[in-house]
Structure formats: structure tokens, C-alpha cells
Motif scaffolding. Structure first.
Motif, PDB file in Angstrom:
ATOM      1  N   GLN A   1       0.810  -1.209   0.000  1.00 23.47           N
ATOM      2  CA  GLN A   1       0.000   0.000   0.000  1.00 23.47           C
ATOM      3  C   GLN A   1       0.850   1.269   0.000  1.00 23.47           C
ATOM      4  O   GLN A   1       0.387   2.332  -0.425  1.00 23.47           O
ATOM      5  N   GLN A   2       2.117   1.193   0.450  1.00 16.33           N
ATOM      6  CA  GLN A   2       2.992   2.360   0.453  1.00 16.33           C
ATOM      7  C   GLN A   2       3.264   2.865  -0.966  1.00 16.33           C
ATOM      8  O   GLN A   2       3.603   4.030  -1.165  1.00 16.33           O
TER       9      GLN A   2
ATOM     10  N   ASP B   1      -6.379  -4.249   1.088  1.00 12.13           N
ATOM     11  CA  ASP B   1      -6.608  -5.449   1.895  1.00 12.13           C
ATOM     12  C   ASP B   1      -6.008  -5.217   3.280  1.00 12.13           C
ATOM     13  O   ASP B   1      -4.778  -5.124   3.438  1.00 12.13           O
ATOM     14  N   THR B   2      -6.872  -5.083   4.274  1.00 18.88           N
ATOM     15  CA  THR B   2      -6.387  -4.785   5.619  1.00 18.88           C
ATOM     16  C   THR B   2      -5.610  -5.940   6.240  1.00 18.88           C
ATOM     17  O   THR B   2      -4.845  -5.742   7.181  1.00 18.88           O
ATOM     18  N   THR B   3      -5.804  -7.143   5.732  1.00 17.91           N
ATOM     19  CA  THR B   3      -5.072  -8.295   6.281  1.00 17.91           C
ATOM     20  C   THR B   3      -3.617  -8.283   5.851  1.00 17.91           C
ATOM     21  O   THR B   3      -2.716  -8.535   6.665  1.00 17.91           O
ATOM     22  N   THR B   4      -3.373  -7.973   4.574  1.00 15.76           N
ATOM     23  CA  THR B   4      -2.004  -8.026   4.039  1.00 15.76           C
ATOM     24  C   THR B   4      -1.393  -6.652   3.829  1.00 15.76           C
ATOM     25  O   THR B   4      -0.181  -6.551   3.604  1.00 15.76           O
ATOM     26  N   GLY B   5      -2.203  -5.596   3.873  1.00 10.53           N
ATOM     27  CA  GLY B   5      -1.669  -4.268   3.622  1.00 10.53           C
ATOM     28  C   GLY B   5      -1.266  -4.047   2.181  1.00 10.53           C
ATOM     29  O   GLY B   5      -0.362  -3.257   1.897  1.00 10.53           O
ATOM     30  N   THR B   6      -1.939  -4.721   1.257  1.00  7.07           N
ATOM     31  CA  THR B   6      -1.620  -4.592  -0.166  1.00  7.07           C
ATOM     32  C   THR B   6      -2.853  -4.129  -0.929  1.00  7.07           C
ATOM     33  O   THR B   6      -3.980  -4.237  -0.454  1.00  7.07           O
TER      34      THR B   6
END
Length: 453
Positions: free
Chosen positions: A275-276, A315-320
């Protein structure tokens, strides 16, 4: 006397210590000079254009997936394609027994034909009653004219009777005729109204019959549609999968999946990035098309495509965040379900200072450094600032100059100031400062205390 003796002893001890330390330094330097050169491979520091890339693992997805199902029930009479066959939109795939559907269509058509006859009959009755209305209106007009004349005659004879110019019987005759014609006009008006009411009823009957025919037409159209479902055609261009039912099986409407068709030209590649990097990706996409490359296992050349989709949530689980790139896939080197390496090119950096990634070493406190080969065939341990690593190249922000030589292999045996021998592609060694003898035994590994940070 004693102080002078003590001072002399101290001076002698200092001279002895200085001589010993000097001997040790000279011994260490001579020891390094006696060591044979360390064989290494080197690479030049270069300036070149380096792409700013994001790498990920992606999955190939079909551009469109269609599960072919039967919309009517019946026996599967004929399969017109093979498994794994390329099909085009409109190609015939399956035929289901159409006899029951053909009978239903014939029945609907017969019902509609019968009701169309009723419409014709109702229209004929309507025309007949409209003619009757015209006739009664004509009779009414005739009788109204006669009644009007009779009333005029009755008033004229009434005046003659008052003057005693005619007999009473003659006047009574004209009065009776006028009253009779007036009654006839009233009867004619009733007939006209009755005929008009009959026409209104006939028009309603015609309209009802026509609505019935329209309903019959809808039934015929539906029967035709149901009959058309007996021949199943491909809705897209694509490639067929395994047949799930074979000839002779009885299928049920909207229940049995017969086949799955995947559209592979074009195709999608779905992949996720941290996500960065979302802000950078959105920024570069706003400036134009964002190109992507996909390389499958065993493939020599990547396939080029364009990013066409960014998911609407992280995706809040993987941060992607999930992205999709569309590829024309003209050579069909991408296949649904295949894992591929995805390279997303955001931009290109011109005149970047680049060294091979294997030349960069990491020491204590996570400090990056390289061994630089000097003209006198010795190496220098130099700290560098790494901007980023792109594939097999490392972009250096500071610490090196273009054209300098850095060691890419053999760093484990190097210490600052050590002599090196550059190994060529064929294995022959040379010393960058000039000639010199080749090492006989390859040298010995330096002590651990002399290793670089």
C-alpha cells in the motif's frame, strides 16, 4: 645522582618502545607486500538510464469466463465442438432434442390462428352494426323531416279551422299524421342509440379479440425463444475447457453446466503491491499509461501490457492493493491460472550512477560499502549511499565516480590496501597497475581482525 639515573632509564625505555612499534608496523606492511595478489572480478561504475520499477508475483486471469448452461431441458443430442477448441462468438456448441419445443410452438401458432379468425369475425360484426347505425340515422333524418312538415301543415290547418274554412275531420287527419310522425322520430332516435350502443360493444369485442391475439403472439414468440435454446451457441470468442456432459445425457434447464469458455485474447494479470506504493502508482497513472511486463516460468521474453484497474480498497489483512493489467496476448503466452513475474515500470531515471548489486557489501550498523580498485592494483574500502536496488543493479547516490572499478567477486579475502589481480572472462589474471607475476598459491585468507567493516 639518583634522579639523573632514573631519567636516563626512562629515556632508554621510551626509545626501546618506539623502536619496537616501528618494527611491528614495518613488519605488518612488509607482510602485506609479501602476500600474493587476491584474484577478483571487477565492474565499472556507469551512468545509464534506470527504470523505476515495482516487481510482484501475478496470476493470469481470463478476460471473460462463461459457464455454458442449458436453458431448456431435454436430451443432449449432439456436441459440435471438441475439448480445448478455439471458438468464435455464434459458433454452434450443443443441440438439445427440440421435438417437444417444436410441438409447443405449433400449438401456440394454432391458438393464435384461431383467435385471429375470431378477430376477423368481431370486425365483421362491427362493420355490420356500424352500417345499421348509418341506416337508423338516415331513417331518423327522413322521419324528422316528415314530422316537421306535418307540424307545419297541422298549424296551417288549425288556423283554417278557426276561420271555419275546413271541416273538423280534415284538420283531425293532419293532426293525427303529425303526432304519428313525431312518435316515429322518437322511435328512430331509440333505434339510433341502440345501434350506437351495439357498435360500442362490438368495438370492445374487437379490442378484446385483438388483445387475445397479442397474447397468443407473445406465446408464439416465447415458444420460438424456447426452441432457439435447443441450439446452444458460443456467446464469446474464446477457448473451450473440459466437457462436463456428453451426448445422450438428459439436461435440466439452468441446472447443468455443459462447458466453460475462457477468453484469453486479451487477458488480465492480477497482482498486489504494498500500500505504500499506491500514491506513486496513482500519480504516474494520472500522467499517462502505466506499462507492465509479465514473464512466465520458462519464457524468454516478457509480454507487455497496460495497467487498467486499481482496486477500490486496500486489503487490511495483508496491507496490499490489487491491480490488474490488460495484455493483448497475441501469441497466447499467458494462460489463465498461470503465475507470472510482473514488472510495473513507473518512470525512468536518466544518468543514474549504477554498480552491480553483488559489488555492494553491508558492514556493521548496516553501512554499505564497496571495494574500489586503485591504479596501483590495491583496493580501497569506500562507504557509499545506496539510493535503491533495481534487479541486478544498485543505484548509488554518493561515494563513487563514473569509470571507477569496483570488486564484484572475491571480497571475502580483501582488506584495505590489499593487492588484487583482476580475473578476465577467460580466467587469465592481470594487475591493473601494470605487469607482475601471477600468484602461485592464490594467497592466504587475511586474519579476521583485518577484515573490512
Amino acid at each position: 645522582m639518583r634522579p639523573a639515573l632514573a631519567l636516563s632509564l626512562l629515556l632508554a625505555a621510551g626509545v626501546s618502545l618506539t623502536a619496537c612499534s616501528g618494527d611491528k608496523a614495518e613488519s605488518k606492511q612488509s607482510q602485506q607486500q609479501r602476500r600474493p595478489p587476491v584474484p577478483v572480478t571487477v565492474a565499472s561504475v556507469e551512468r545509464k538510464t534506470v527504470p523505476l520499477e515495482v516487481r510482484a508475483i501475478g496470476t493470469v486471469e481470463a478476460y471473460s469466463v462463461v459457464s455454458v448452461r442449458a436453458q431448456v431441458g431435454g436430451e443432449l443430442l449432439k456436441i459440435h465442438i471438441n475439448e480445448g477448441q478455439d471458438v468464435h462468438k455464434g459458433d454452434l456448441l450443443f443441440t438439445i432434442d427440440p421435438r417437444q419445443l417444436e410441438a409447443a410452438l405449433a400449438q401456440s401458432q394454432a391458438t393464435m390462428a384461431k383467435d385471429q379468425v375470431q378477430v376477423q369475425q368481431a370486425r365483421a360484426v362491427l362493420e355490420r352494426d356500424r352500417s345499421r347505425v348509418s341506416q337508423t340515422q338516415a331513417a331518423l333524418a327522413r322521419d324528422q323531416a316528415q314530422a316537421k312538415n306535418a307540424m307545419v301543415a297541422e298549424r296551417r290547418y288549425a288556423d283554417l279551422l278557426k276561420r271555419e274554412l275546413i271541416a273538423q275531420e280534415q284538420y283531425d287527419q293532419f293532426r293525427t299524421n303529425a303526432e304519428s310522425l313525431t312518435a316515429t322520430v322518437r322511435a328512430d332516435e331509440a333505434d339510433v342509440k341502440s345501434a350506437q350502443d351495439t357498435v360500442v360493444a362490438d368495438e370492445a369485442a374487437v379490442k378484446s379479440a385483438e388483445e387475445l391475439v397479442r397474447a397468443d403472439q407473445a406465446g408464439v414468440d416465447n415458444a420460438r425463444v424456447q426452441l432457439s435454446y435447443a441450439t446452444i451457441r458460443s456467446p464469446i470468442d474464446g477457448r473451450t475447457g473440459s466437457l462436463l456432459l456428453h451426448e445422450g445425457n438428459v439436461v435440466r434447464a439452468n441446472d447443468s453446466t455443459l462447458l466453460t469458455i475462457n477468453q484469453v485474447q486479451p487477458t488480465y494479470v492480477s497482482f498486489t503491491v504494498p500500500q505504500q506504493q499506491l500514491a506513486s502508482i496513482k500519480r504516474y497513472m494520472a500522467g499517462g499509461r502505466l506499462e507492465a511486463e509479465a514473464l512466465g516460468t520458462g519464457d524468454e521474453r516478457p509480454v507487455r501490457g497496460v495497467v487498467t484497474f486499481i482496486d477500490n480498497a486496500v486489503d487490511t489483512t495483508t496491507g496490499t492493493i490489487r491491480l490488474k493489467a490488460t495484455f493483448a496476448n497475441e501469441e497466447r503466452r499467458l494462460w489463465p491460472g498461470q503465475f507470472v513475474n510482473v514488472v510495473l515500470t513507473l518512470a525512468t531515471e536518466a544518468n543514474a550512477l549504477v554498480v552491480p548489486s553483488q559489488a555492494v557489501q553491508v558492514g556493521q550498523q548496516n553501512i554499505s560499502y564497496v571495494f574500489v580498485v586503485k591504479p596501483d592494483a590495491t583496493v580501497e574500502n569506500r562507504r557509499i549511499t545506496v539510493a535503491r536496488t533495481q534487479g541486478n543493479d544498485t543505484v548509488v547516490a554518493s561515494g563513487l565516480q563514473p569509470g571507477e572499478k569496483v570488486v564484484t567477486d572475491g571480497q571475502a579475502r580483501l582488506v584495505p590496501g590489499a593487492k588484487v589481480e583482476i580475473r578476465g572472462a577467460g580466467g587469465n589474471g592481470e594487475r591493473p597497475g601494470g605487469g607482475g607475476e601471477r600468484p602461485g598459491g592464490g594467497g592466504e585468507r587475511p586474519p579476521r581482525g583485518e577484515r573490512s567493516p
